[in-house]
Structures are given as C-alpha cells and as structure tokens.
Design a protein around this motif. Structure first.
Motif, PDB file in Angstrom:
ATOM      1  N   ALA A 222       0.834  -1.212   0.000  1.00  0.00           N
ATOM      2  CA  ALA A 222       0.000   0.000   0.000  1.00  0.00           C
ATOM      3  C   ALA A 222       0.861   1.250   0.000  1.00  0.00           C
ATOM      4  O   ALA A 222       0.550   2.222  -0.702  1.00  0.00           O
ATOM      5  CB  ALA A 222      -0.935  -0.013   1.204  1.00  0.00           C
ATOM      6  N   ALA A 223       1.940   1.245   0.768  1.00  0.00           N
ATOM      7  CA  ALA A 223       2.839   2.407   0.798  1.00  0.00           C
ATOM      8  C   ALA A 223       3.529   2.598  -0.549  1.00  0.00           C
ATOM      9  O   ALA A 223       3.810   3.728  -0.955  1.00  0.00           O
ATOM     10  CB  ALA A 223       3.877   2.230   1.902  1.00  0.00           C
ATOM     11  N   TRP A 224       3.766   1.513  -1.246  1.00  0.00           N
ATOM     12  CA  TRP A 224       4.408   1.582  -2.557  1.00  0.00           C
ATOM     13  C   TRP A 224       3.431   2.118  -3.617  1.00  0.00           C
ATOM     14  O   TRP A 224       3.821   2.877  -4.505  1.00  0.00           O
ATOM     15  CB  TRP A 224       4.927   0.202  -2.930  1.00  0.00           C
ATOM     16  N   LEU A 225       2.139   1.750  -3.510  1.00  0.00           N
ATOM     17  CA  LEU A 225       1.166   2.112  -4.533  1.00  0.00           C
ATOM     18  C   LEU A 225       0.485   3.463  -4.301  1.00  0.00           C
ATOM     19  O   LEU A 225       0.125   4.143  -5.261  1.00  0.00           O
ATOM     20  CB  LEU A 225       0.085   1.028  -4.634  1.00  0.00           C
ATOM     21  N   VAL A 226       0.283   3.843  -3.064  1.00  0.00           N
ATOM     22  CA  VAL A 226      -0.464   5.066  -2.755  1.00  0.00           C
ATOM     23  C   VAL A 226       0.527   6.188  -2.433  1.00  0.00           C
ATOM     24  O   VAL A 226       1.349   6.048  -1.524  1.00  0.00           O
ATOM     25  CB  VAL A 226      -1.430   4.827  -1.572  1.00  0.00           C
ATOM     26  N   SER A 227       0.410   7.283  -3.151  1.00  0.00           N
ATOM     27  CA  SER A 227       1.366   8.371  -2.950  1.00  0.00           C
ATOM     28  C   SER A 227       1.182   9.071  -1.606  1.00  0.00           C
ATOM     29  O   SER A 227       2.111   9.689  -1.109  1.00  0.00           O
ATOM     30  CB  SER A 227       1.252   9.385  -4.093  1.00  0.00           C
ATOM     31  N   GLY A 228       0.019   8.983  -1.007  1.00  0.00           N
ATOM     32  CA  GLY A 228      -0.227   9.634   0.270  1.00  0.00           C
ATOM     33  C   GLY A 228       0.222   8.836   1.477  1.00  0.00           C
ATOM     34  O   GLY A 228       0.105   9.303   2.608  1.00  0.00           O
ATOM     35  N   ILE A 229       0.722   7.634   1.263  1.00  0.00           N
ATOM     36  CA  ILE A 229       1.234   6.803   2.360  1.00  0.00           C
ATOM     37  C   ILE A 229       2.743   6.748   2.202  1.00  0.00           C
ATOM     38  O   ILE A 229       3.251   6.275   1.189  1.00  0.00           O
ATOM     39  CB  ILE A 229       0.629   5.388   2.339  1.00  0.00           C
ATOM     40  N   THR A 230       3.444   7.248   3.207  1.00  0.00           N
ATOM     41  CA  THR A 230       4.899   7.283   3.127  1.00  0.00           C
ATOM     42  C   THR A 230       5.515   6.366   4.169  1.00  0.00           C
ATOM     43  O   THR A 230       5.028   6.247   5.288  1.00  0.00           O
ATOM     44  CB  THR A 230       5.430   8.711   3.329  1.00  0.00           C
ATOM     45  N   LEU A 231       6.570   5.736   3.756  1.00  0.00           N
ATOM     46  CA  LEU A 231       7.363   4.845   4.595  1.00  0.00           C
ATOM     47  C   LEU A 231       8.785   5.377   4.579  1.00  0.00           C
ATOM     48  O   LEU A 231       9.162   6.123   3.694  1.00  0.00           O
ATOM     49  CB  LEU A 231       7.297   3.423   4.018  1.00  0.00           C
ATOM     50  N   THR A 232       9.570   4.989   5.529  1.00  0.00           N
ATOM     51  CA  THR A 232      10.927   5.501   5.656  1.00  0.00           C
ATOM     52  C   THR A 232      11.721   5.344   4.353  1.00  0.00           C
ATOM     53  O   THR A 232      11.477   4.438   3.570  1.00  0.00           O
ATOM     54  CB  THR A 232      11.657   4.788   6.799  1.00  0.00           C
ATOM     55  N   ASN A 233      12.650   6.249   4.140  1.00  0.00           N
ATOM     56  CA  ASN A 233      13.510   6.197   2.963  1.00  0.00           C
ATOM     57  C   ASN A 233      14.869   5.597   3.282  1.00  0.00           C
ATOM     58  O   ASN A 233      15.815   5.773   2.538  1.00  0.00           O
ATOM     59  CB  ASN A 233      13.693   7.597   2.374  1.00  0.00           C
TER      60      ASN A 233
ATOM     61  N   VAL B 291      -8.492  10.242   2.211  1.00  0.00           N
ATOM     62  CA  VAL B 291      -8.573   9.565   0.911  1.00  0.00           C
ATOM     63  C   VAL B 291      -7.420   8.568   0.758  1.00  0.00           C
ATOM     64  O   VAL B 291      -7.623   7.431   0.310  1.00  0.00           O
ATOM     65  CB  VAL B 291      -8.584  10.582  -0.248  1.00  0.00           C
ATOM     66  N   SER B 292      -6.225   8.968   1.153  1.00  0.00           N
ATOM     67  CA  SER B 292      -5.080   8.043   1.111  1.00  0.00           C
ATOM     68  C   SER B 292      -5.311   6.859   2.047  1.00  0.00           C
ATOM     69  O   SER B 292      -4.973   5.732   1.714  1.00  0.00           O
ATOM     70  CB  SER B 292      -3.799   8.769   1.511  1.00  0.00           C
ATOM     71  N   ALA B 293      -5.895   7.133   3.210  1.00  0.00           N
ATOM     72  CA  ALA B 293      -6.189   6.058   4.155  1.00  0.00           C
ATOM     73  C   ALA B 293      -7.234   5.107   3.583  1.00  0.00           C
ATOM     74  O   ALA B 293      -7.131   3.886   3.745  1.00  0.00           O
ATOM     75  CB  ALA B 293      -6.667   6.636   5.483  1.00  0.00           C
ATOM     76  N   LEU B 294      -8.244   5.655   2.898  1.00  0.00           N
ATOM     77  CA  LEU B 294      -9.290   4.814   2.311  1.00  0.00           C
ATOM     78  C   LEU B 294      -8.730   3.921   1.212  1.00  0.00           C
ATOM     79  O   LEU B 294      -8.956   2.701   1.214  1.00  0.00           O
ATOM     80  CB  LEU B 294     -10.418   5.693   1.770  1.00  0.00           C
ATOM     81  N   VAL B 295      -7.959   4.502   0.302  1.00  0.00           N
ATOM     82  CA  VAL B 295      -7.359   3.709  -0.789  1.00  0.00           C
ATOM     83  C   VAL B 295      -6.357   2.706  -0.217  1.00  0.00           C
ATOM     84  O   VAL B 295      -6.327   1.537  -0.616  1.00  0.00           O
ATOM     85  CB  VAL B 295      -6.699   4.641  -1.832  1.00  0.00           C
ATOM     86  N   GLY B 296      -5.555   3.136   0.747  1.00  0.00           N
ATOM     87  CA  GLY B 296      -4.574   2.243   1.370  1.00  0.00           C
ATOM     88  C   GLY B 296      -5.242   1.093   2.103  1.00  0.00           C
ATOM     89  O   GLY B 296      -4.783  -0.047   2.023  1.00  0.00           O
TER      90      GLY B 296
END
Length: 125
Positions: free
Chosen positions: A18-29, A101-106
């Motif tokens: 989900a973090a990879w597909l949704v731009s509004g979900i960010t994971l550490t770099n 919206v990011s939470a819903l799609v994620g």
C-alpha cells in the motif's frame, strides 16, 4: 504463536505494498533492512489497533452497518489505518498517511492484499 507471526508478516507485506502504490502513504527512505523493521513494527501497531479499538468502533456504529449494508466497513478500516499512522508517529516510526482519501485507498489495498495472501498461505486451523 505461529499464527500471530504469520498474520503480522502478511499485514506487513500488505502495508508495504500500500505504501508503494499510494502516494499519500509514506514509509521511511532508509535502507531495505530499516524499512523492513519499520513496516513490521507498523504491522504490530496496526494489529493492536484492529484488535483493541476496531471492535469498539464497530459496536457503536452498528446502526450505520445496518443502514449502509456494511459499506461503513471501508470507512472504519480507513480510520484504523489513519489511527495507526498517528500511533506510529507517536512511537517515532517512519510511517505516515497524509489524509482520509489516502487512508481509504490504502485500507482497500491492504484488505485485498491480505485476503489474497491468506488464500495462498493457509493456517493450520
């Protein structure tokens, strides 16, 4: 115990996708190992939120379940992911969901991926 570990790993993979597909979900770099540790810890937080808070929310929103024929489940899942993002921030984990919206799609992606992985990886039950 093995069932708990398996479900946590499945949720971790689903959150990572989900973090990879949704731009509004960010994971550490950070490095791959740091990302893996972060996503496993976020999956643990997600599991605790879903175990403790989700049943209470579902109980109080029962009339909405009846009224919407269960579609409120998508909104509740999005709110649980958003709450996981907030809790992760409090625990200094590098995971953030930007908005509803990011939470819903994620949450939709996490649900589909977790469901598919549970079909592939069976429990002993």
């Amino acid at each position: 115990m093995m069932k708990f570990v398996l479900k946590t790993l499945i949720n971790a993979v689903a959150i990572w996708i989900a973090a990879w597909l949704v731009s509004g979900i960010t994971l550490t770099n950070g490095s791959w190992g740091h990302q893996a540790l972060t996503v496993i810890l976020v999956a643990l937080v997600f599991g605790v939120v879903n175990f403790v808070i989700k049943p209470i929310v579902k109980l109080f929103s029962f009339p909405l379940f009846v009224l919407t024929l269960g579609l409120i489940t998508f909104v509740i899942n999005a709110l649980m992911l958003w709450l996981t993002s907030w809790a992760s921030g409090r625990l200094h984990l590098d995971f953030h969901v930007d908005g509803f919206v990011s939470a819903l799609v994620g949450s939709l992606i996490i649900s589909v991926v977790a469901w598919a992985m549970h079909l592939v990886v069976r429990d002993e039950d």
